[in-house]
Design a protein around this motif. Structure first.
Motif, PDB file in Angstrom:
ATOM      1  N   ALA A 244       7.969 -13.260  -0.646  1.00 28.14           N
ATOM      2  CA  ALA A 244       7.812 -12.815  -1.887  1.00 28.14           C
ATOM      3  C   ALA A 244       6.313 -12.302  -2.007  1.00 28.14           C
ATOM      4  O   ALA A 244       6.334 -11.288  -2.696  1.00 28.14           O
ATOM      5  N   ASP A 245       5.330 -13.012  -1.685  1.00 27.07           N
ATOM      6  CA  ASP A 245       4.040 -12.677  -1.979  1.00 27.07           C
ATOM      7  C   ASP A 245       3.781 -11.349  -1.255  1.00 27.07           C
ATOM      8  O   ASP A 245       2.992 -10.491  -1.471  1.00 27.07           O
ATOM      9  N   SER A 246       4.179 -11.275  -0.088  1.00 30.76           N
ATOM     10  CA  SER A 246       4.090 -10.021   0.896  1.00 30.76           C
ATOM     11  C   SER A 246       4.816  -8.874   0.251  1.00 30.76           C
ATOM     12  O   SER A 246       3.870  -7.730   0.181  1.00 30.76           O
ATOM     13  N   LYS A 247       5.758  -9.193  -0.305  1.00 26.60           N
ATOM     14  CA  LYS A 247       6.586  -8.022  -0.780  1.00 26.60           C
ATOM     15  C   LYS A 247       5.767  -7.524  -2.057  1.00 26.60           C
ATOM     16  O   LYS A 247       5.514  -6.329  -2.210  1.00 26.60           O
ATOM     17  N   LYS A 248       5.315  -8.350  -2.758  1.00 29.23           N
ATOM     18  CA  LYS A 248       4.589  -8.146  -4.130  1.00 29.23           C
ATOM     19  C   LYS A 248       3.250  -7.414  -3.880  1.00 29.23           C
ATOM     20  O   LYS A 248       2.916  -6.241  -3.993  1.00 29.23           O
ATOM     21  N   LEU A 249       2.544  -7.811  -2.709  1.00 24.44           N
ATOM     22  CA  LEU A 249       1.361  -7.077  -2.057  1.00 24.44           C
ATOM     23  C   LEU A 249       1.430  -5.657  -1.362  1.00 24.44           C
ATOM     24  O   LEU A 249       0.732  -4.709  -1.553  1.00 24.44           O
ATOM     25  N   LEU A 250       2.851  -5.607  -0.840  1.00 25.20           N
ATOM     26  CA  LEU A 250       2.979  -4.411  -0.132  1.00 25.20           C
ATOM     27  C   LEU A 250       3.489  -3.437  -1.296  1.00 25.20           C
ATOM     28  O   LEU A 250       3.031  -2.195  -1.047  1.00 25.20           O
ATOM     29  N   ASP A 251       4.116  -3.611  -2.558  1.00 26.81           N
ATOM     30  CA  ASP A 251       4.420  -2.774  -3.475  1.00 26.81           C
ATOM     31  C   ASP A 251       3.025  -2.377  -4.095  1.00 26.81           C
ATOM     32  O   ASP A 251       2.762  -1.264  -4.469  1.00 26.81           O
ATOM     33  N   ILE A 252       2.121  -3.447  -4.363  1.00 24.29           N
ATOM     34  CA  ILE A 252       0.693  -2.965  -5.012  1.00 24.29           C
ATOM     35  C   ILE A 252      -0.087  -1.978  -3.907  1.00 24.29           C
ATOM     36  O   ILE A 252      -0.543  -0.906  -4.385  1.00 24.29           O
ATOM     37  N   ALA A 253       0.126  -2.083  -2.577  1.00 27.87           N
ATOM     38  CA  ALA A 253      -0.384  -1.329  -1.619  1.00 27.87           C
ATOM     39  C   ALA A 253       0.074   0.214  -1.545  1.00 27.87           C
ATOM     40  O   ALA A 253      -0.602   1.241  -1.310  1.00 27.87           O
ATOM     41  N   GLU A 254       1.431   0.318  -1.826  1.00 24.55           N
ATOM     42  CA  GLU A 254       2.120   1.437  -2.002  1.00 24.55           C
ATOM     43  C   GLU A 254       1.957   2.335  -3.097  1.00 24.55           C
ATOM     44  O   GLU A 254       1.578   3.418  -2.849  1.00 24.55           O
ATOM     45  N   LYS A 255       1.654   1.546  -4.175  1.00 16.66           N
ATOM     46  CA  LYS A 255       1.130   2.318  -5.371  1.00 16.66           C
ATOM     47  C   LYS A 255      -0.239   2.700  -5.349  1.00 16.66           C
ATOM     48  O   LYS A 255      -0.836   3.841  -5.876  1.00 16.66           O
ATOM     49  N   THR A 256      -1.039   1.816  -5.061  1.00 14.73           N
ATOM     50  CA  THR A 256      -2.641   1.970  -4.828  1.00 14.73           C
ATOM     51  C   THR A 256      -3.116   1.718  -3.465  1.00 14.73           C
ATOM     52  O   THR A 256      -3.456   0.695  -3.108  1.00 14.73           O
ATOM     53  N   PRO A 257      -2.878   2.615  -2.528  1.00 16.03           N
ATOM     54  CA  PRO A 257      -3.089   2.459  -1.026  1.00 16.03           C
ATOM     55  C   PRO A 257      -4.676   2.394  -0.817  1.00 16.03           C
ATOM     56  O   PRO A 257      -5.285   3.259   0.212  1.00 16.03           O
ATOM     57  N   THR A 258      -5.384   1.488  -1.322  1.00 17.79           N
ATOM     58  CA  THR A 258      -6.735   1.224  -0.913  1.00 17.79           C
ATOM     59  C   THR A 258      -6.813   0.552   0.245  1.00 17.79           C
ATOM     60  O   THR A 258      -5.831  -0.378   0.501  1.00 17.79           O
ATOM     61  N   ASP A 259      -8.013   0.443   0.954  1.00 20.30           N
ATOM     62  CA  ASP A 259      -8.256  -0.353   1.985  1.00 20.30           C
ATOM     63  C   ASP A 259      -8.225  -1.928   1.668  1.00 20.30           C
ATOM     64  O   ASP A 259      -7.622  -2.712   2.639  1.00 20.30           O
ATOM     65  N   LYS A 260      -8.753  -2.202   0.369  1.00 14.22           N
ATOM     66  CA  LYS A 260      -8.590  -3.500   0.138  1.00 14.22           C
ATOM     67  C   LYS A 260      -7.117  -4.077  -0.187  1.00 14.22           C
ATOM     68  O   LYS A 260      -6.753  -5.198   0.361  1.00 14.22           O
ATOM     69  N   ASN A 261      -6.252  -3.217  -0.549  1.00 11.50           N
ATOM     70  CA  ASN A 261      -4.908  -3.564  -0.791  1.00 11.50           C
ATOM     71  C   ASN A 261      -4.091  -3.807   0.161  1.00 11.50           C
ATOM     72  O   ASN A 261      -3.200  -4.609   0.523  1.00 11.50           O
ATOM     73  N   ILE A 262      -4.157  -2.829   1.119  1.00  8.15           N
ATOM     74  CA  ILE A 262      -3.715  -2.891   2.410  1.00  8.15           C
ATOM     75  C   ILE A 262      -4.119  -4.056   3.007  1.00  8.15           C
ATOM     76  O   ILE A 262      -3.195  -4.659   4.010  1.00  8.15           O
ATOM     77  N   LYS A 263      -5.436  -4.539   3.399  1.00  6.12           N
ATOM     78  CA  LYS A 263      -5.837  -5.511   4.014  1.00  6.12           C
ATOM     79  C   LYS A 263      -5.128  -6.766   3.574  1.00  6.12           C
ATOM     80  O   LYS A 263      -4.706  -8.060   4.177  1.00  6.12           O
ATOM     81  N   LEU A 264      -5.101  -7.098   2.156  1.00  4.51           N
ATOM     82  CA  LEU A 264      -4.378  -8.224   1.422  1.00  4.51           C
ATOM     83  C   LEU A 264      -3.007  -8.347   1.953  1.00  4.51           C
ATOM     84  O   LEU A 264      -2.570  -9.381   2.036  1.00  4.51           O
ATOM     85  N   ALA A 265      -2.354  -7.182   2.030  1.00 14.05           N
ATOM     86  CA  ALA A 265      -0.886  -7.337   2.337  1.00 14.05           C
ATOM     87  C   ALA A 265      -0.653  -7.386   3.764  1.00 14.05           C
ATOM     88  O   ALA A 265       0.095  -8.439   4.323  1.00 14.05           O
ATOM     89  N   GLU A 266      -1.524  -7.170   4.741  1.00 12.22           N
ATOM     90  CA  GLU A 266      -1.555  -7.273   6.268  1.00 12.22           C
ATOM     91  C   GLU A 266      -1.626  -8.961   6.412  1.00 12.22           C
ATOM     92  O   GLU A 266      -0.988  -9.665   7.145  1.00 12.22           O
TER      93      GLU A 266
END
Length: 358
Positions: free
Chosen positions: A73-95
């Motif tokens: 669930a946490d990964s899904k949530k962070l991936l959704d954030i990265a999809e909407k705002t694909p900054t380097d920071k958001n993508i790294k948190l999802a990974e």
């Protein structure tokens, strides 16, 4: 009944032995009973241990299951954030969150989603750059095609807003470029017509000058003829004196005229752009009259106007372009002012523009 079997008939010795045997028998029975009880207790204990172990295993499994669900669930949530705002920071948190996921199938799906986000960001950046390059050179059709192709590659639903914005920018710049091209073509046609009109006027003026020059030649010839006739019909009598006859563009000479004779020699006349001279010589004196020469008209090439378009940052002309027409200069200036670079600079700097005749 055998009296020997009756304990009452036993002797004291027999009674002692019998009592001992009874005690042994009773002790054996008691020991057996105790041993059996202990065995049953051990069995019950082992069974309880097994039950406790199974129960603990179930609890651990349930906790692991709940933890896996939480991580997913946490990964899904962070991936959704990265999809909407694909900054380097958001993508790294999802990974980083995906590393906690244990389910291989789910983990693979999440990893593929991250790859898709990165590819989409790459395409979006390429489209932004292509559009910006076209805006700086809006008359360049190759750059327009490159920008259009880059924008068409934005097929993700998350890129829809950006795609609509870039298409709008392209359409605006394309329309302005087309309008500038039409204006430039119209100006070129107008200049061509004006040039043709001026050429016709120059030719007409040249023809008129030639006609006037021929007329002047004829007038000069007629005037000279008249003067010569007048001199020839006159009677000059000078005793060593001189008489001067003047006529435009001719030469008249009389030497030592005595009695009634007269001499007229060397009449000549020249047309436009020639020097006119008139000289009369008498017996002892002379008189000369020189007329200046008329030069022809010479034409010089007209000055071609150029236009220097410029855009300044904080009063400094940072961008300049030499153009052949006002329309071309306006098109160039528009492209610079609407470029992403100038838009970014305008938040913290003063932007200006102008046009100079060269």
């Amino acid at each position: 009944m055998n009296k020997n079997l009756n304990p009452l008939n036993w002797t004291k010795k027999q009674q002692i032995i019998g009592g001992a045997v009874a005690i042994v028998l009773i002790g054996g029975v008691t020991t057996g009973i105790v041993a059996n009880a202990n065995h049953q207790a051990e069995v019950r204990k082992n069974e309880q241990l097994k039950k406790d172990k199974v129960e603990k295993a179930k609890v651990r499994a349930e906790k692991a299951k709940q933890l896996e669900k939480s991580n997913e669930a946490d990964s899904k949530k962070l991936l959704d954030i990265a999809e909407k705002t694909p900054t380097d920071k958001n993508i790294k948190l999802a990974e980083d969150s995906i590393l906690k996921v244990k389910n291989a199938e789910v983990k693979t799906a999440f990893d593929n989603q991250v790859v898709g986000i990165k590819n989409r960001v790459k395409l979006e950046n390429e489209a932004k750059t292509a559009v910006s390059n076209y805006q700086k050179d809006a008359m360049n059709q190759d750059k327009f095609k490159t920008a259009q192709q880059a924008v068409n590659k934005l097929t993700s639903s998350y890129s829809k807003g950006l795609k609509d914005s870039l298409n709008k920018q392209l359409a605006t710049s394309k329309k302005q470029a087309d309008d500038a091209t039409k204006a430039q073509q119209a100006k070129s046609e107008s200049d061509s017509k004006a040039k043709a009109t001026n050429t016709n006027k120059e030719q007409s003026a040249s023809t008129g000058n030639a006609t006037n020059n021929n007329a002047n030649v004829n007038v000069g010839t007629d005037s000279q003829s008249t003067v010569n006739n007048d001199v020839a019909s006159g009677s000059n009598s000078y005793g060593g004196g001189s008489q001067n006859n003047y006529s435009q563009g001719g030469s008249n000479t009389s030497q030592n005229n005595t009695n009634s004779g007269s001499s007229n020699q060397g009449q000549g006349n020249s047309g436009q752009n020639n020097s006119n001279s008139n000289t009369n010589t008498g017996g002892n004196g002379s008189n000369s009259n020189n007329n200046g020469s008329n030069g022809g008209n010479s034409s010089q090439p007209s000055h071609v106007t150029k236009y220097l378009a410029w855009v300044s940052v904080d009063g400094v002309r940072t961008y300049t372009q030499l153009c052949n027409s006002v329309a071309e200069a306006n098109s160039w200036t528009y492209g610079i002012l609407h470029s992403q670079e100038i838009i970014n600079l305008s938040f913290d700097h003063t932007i200006g523009n102008g046009l100079d005749n060269v």
